[in-house]
Design a protein around this motif. Structure first.
Motif, short mmCIF file in Angstrom:
data_model
loop_
_atom_site.label_atom_id
_atom_site.label_comp_id
_atom_site.label_asym_id
_atom_site.label_seq_id
_atom_site.Cartn_x
_atom_site.Cartn_y
_atom_site.Cartn_z
N GLY A 44 0.82 -1.22 0.00
CA GLY A 44 0.00 0.00 0.00
C GLY A 44 0.84 1.26 0.00
O GLY A 44 0.53 2.24 -0.68
N TYR A 45 1.96 1.25 0.75
CA TYR A 45 2.86 2.40 0.79
C TYR A 45 3.45 2.66 -0.59
O TYR A 45 3.46 3.79 -1.07
CB TYR A 45 3.97 2.15 1.81
N PHE A 46 3.95 1.60 -1.26
CA PHE A 46 4.55 1.78 -2.57
C PHE A 46 3.52 2.20 -3.62
O PHE A 46 3.83 3.00 -4.50
CB PHE A 46 5.30 0.53 -3.01
N LEU A 47 2.30 1.71 -3.53
CA LEU A 47 1.26 2.16 -4.46
C LEU A 47 0.89 3.61 -4.22
O LEU A 47 0.60 4.36 -5.16
CB LEU A 47 0.02 1.26 -4.35
N PHE A 48 0.91 4.04 -2.96
CA PHE A 48 0.64 5.44 -2.64
C PHE A 48 1.73 6.34 -3.21
O PHE A 48 1.44 7.38 -3.82
CB PHE A 48 0.54 5.62 -1.12
N ILE A 49 2.99 5.95 -3.06
CA ILE A 49 4.11 6.72 -3.63
C ILE A 49 4.02 6.74 -5.16
O ILE A 49 4.24 7.77 -5.80
CB ILE A 49 5.46 6.14 -3.17
N PHE A 50 3.65 5.61 -5.76
CA PHE A 50 3.47 5.52 -7.21
C PHE A 50 2.39 6.51 -7.67
O PHE A 50 2.56 7.22 -8.65
CB PHE A 50 3.07 4.08 -7.56
N MET A 51 1.27 6.56 -6.93
CA MET A 51 0.18 7.46 -7.27
C MET A 51 0.62 8.92 -7.13
O MET A 51 0.34 9.76 -7.99
CB MET A 51 -1.03 7.19 -6.39
N LEU A 52 1.32 9.25 -6.03
CA LEU A 52 1.79 10.62 -5.84
C LEU A 52 2.74 11.04 -6.96
O LEU A 52 2.68 12.18 -7.44
CB LEU A 52 2.49 10.77 -4.49
N GLY A 53 3.62 10.14 -7.37
CA GLY A 53 4.53 10.44 -8.47
C GLY A 53 3.79 10.73 -9.76
O GLY A 53 4.14 11.66 -10.50
N HIS A 54 2.75 9.98 -10.04
CA HIS A 54 1.96 10.22 -11.25
C HIS A 54 1.17 11.52 -11.17
O HIS A 54 1.05 12.23 -12.17
CB HIS A 54 1.03 9.04 -11.53
N ILE A 55 0.65 11.84 -10.02
CA ILE A 55 -0.05 13.12 -9.86
C ILE A 55 0.93 14.27 -10.06
O ILE A 55 0.62 15.26 -10.73
CB ILE A 55 -0.75 13.19 -8.49
N TYR A 56 2.13 14.15 -9.49
CA TYR A 56 3.15 15.19 -9.67
C TYR A 56 3.50 15.35 -11.15
O TYR A 56 3.56 16.47 -11.66
CB TYR A 56 4.40 14.86 -8.86
N LEU A 57 3.75 14.25 -11.83
CA LEU A 57 4.12 14.32 -13.24
C LEU A 57 2.99 14.87 -14.10
O LEU A 57 3.25 15.51 -15.13
CB LEU A 57 4.54 12.94 -13.75
N ALA A 58 1.76 14.66 -13.70
CA ALA A 58 0.62 15.19 -14.47
C ALA A 58 0.51 16.70 -14.33
O ALA A 58 -0.13 17.34 -15.15
CB ALA A 58 -0.68 14.54 -14.01
N THR A 59 1.15 17.29 -13.33
CA THR A 59 1.03 18.74 -13.11
C THR A 59 2.30 19.49 -13.46
O THR A 59 2.45 20.65 -13.10
CB THR A 59 0.69 19.02 -11.64
N THR A 60 3.24 18.90 -14.19
CA THR A 60 4.50 19.57 -14.50
C THR A 60 4.54 20.23 -15.86
O THR A 60 5.60 20.63 -16.32
CB THR A 60 5.67 18.57 -14.41
N GLY A 61 3.42 20.37 -16.52
CA GLY A 61 3.38 20.99 -17.84
C GLY A 61 3.42 22.51 -17.76
O GLY A 61 3.73 23.11 -16.73
N GLU A 62 3.12 23.17 -18.87
CA GLU A 62 3.07 24.63 -18.92
C GLU A 62 2.09 25.17 -17.89
O GLU A 62 2.37 26.13 -17.19
CB GLU A 62 2.65 25.10 -20.31
N THR A 63 0.92 24.55 -17.83
CA THR A 63 -0.07 24.88 -16.80
C THR A 63 -0.34 23.60 -16.01
O THR A 63 0.10 22.53 -16.40
CB THR A 63 -1.38 25.39 -17.43
N LEU A 64 -1.08 23.73 -14.91
CA LEU A 64 -1.35 22.56 -14.09
C LEU A 64 -2.12 21.49 -14.85
O LEU A 64 -1.94 20.30 -14.62
CB LEU A 64 -2.13 22.95 -12.84
N SER A 65 -2.99 21.90 -15.77
CA SER A 65 -3.83 20.92 -16.45
C SER A 65 -3.37 20.60 -17.87
O SER A 65 -4.02 19.81 -18.55
CB SER A 65 -5.27 21.42 -16.48
N ALA A 66 -2.27 21.14 -18.33
CA ALA A 66 -1.85 20.93 -19.72
C ALA A 66 -1.53 19.46 -20.00
O ALA A 66 -2.00 18.88 -20.97
CB ALA A 66 -0.65 21.80 -20.05
N ASP A 67 -0.70 18.85 -19.16
CA ASP A 67 -0.36 17.44 -19.37
C ASP A 67 -1.53 16.53 -19.07
O ASP A 67 -1.70 15.49 -19.70
CB ASP A 67 0.84 17.04 -18.52
N LEU A 68 -2.35 16.90 -18.10
CA LEU A 68 -3.53 16.10 -17.79
C LEU A 68 -4.49 16.09 -18.97
O LEU A 68 -5.03 15.05 -19.34
CB LEU A 68 -4.23 16.64 -16.54
N ARG A 69 -4.67 17.24 -19.60
CA ARG A 69 -5.54 17.32 -20.78
C ARG A 69 -5.00 16.44 -21.90
O ARG A 69 -5.76 15.74 -22.57
CB ARG A 69 -5.64 18.78 -21.24
#
Length: 90
Positions: A44-69
């Motif tokens: 569960g800990y490793f899946l939580f870290i995996f999820m946090l990493g993906h959320i972080y990577l989804a928000t690293t674009g020009e805007t917060l929602s650019a990569d998510l879009r």
């Protein structure tokens, strides 16, 4: 692939054993629930870290929602050689 086919089934199976501890296998005369608990919390800990990493990577674009879009639509805007923006598949 490892998350879907390895980690999630382990987490689900451990959760079911947590709900019905009489199914836990006795290991080293300590009872089986301690092994289930350690494995459940570790996965569960490793899946939580995996999820946090993906959320972080989804928000690293020009805007917060650019990569998510672009993840949702499958299209990303790139700058062409002439300086204009156009959409293309990643």
């Amino acid at each position: 692939v490892g998350v879907i086919y390895v980690a999630m089934p382990i987490l689900i199976a451990n959760g079911l054993v947590f709900m019905m501890p009489e199914l836990a296998v006795d290991v080293f005369d300590y009872g089986g629930v301690w092994l289930v608990a350690i494995l459940h919390y570790t996965v569960g800990y490793f899946l939580f870290i995996f999820m946090l990493g993906h959320i972080y990577l989804a928000t690293t674009g020009e805007t917060l929602s650019a990569d998510l879009r672009s993840m949702i639509t499958g299209w990303v805007e790139v700058e062409a050689e002439d300086g204009q923006r156009k959409g293309e598949r990643p």
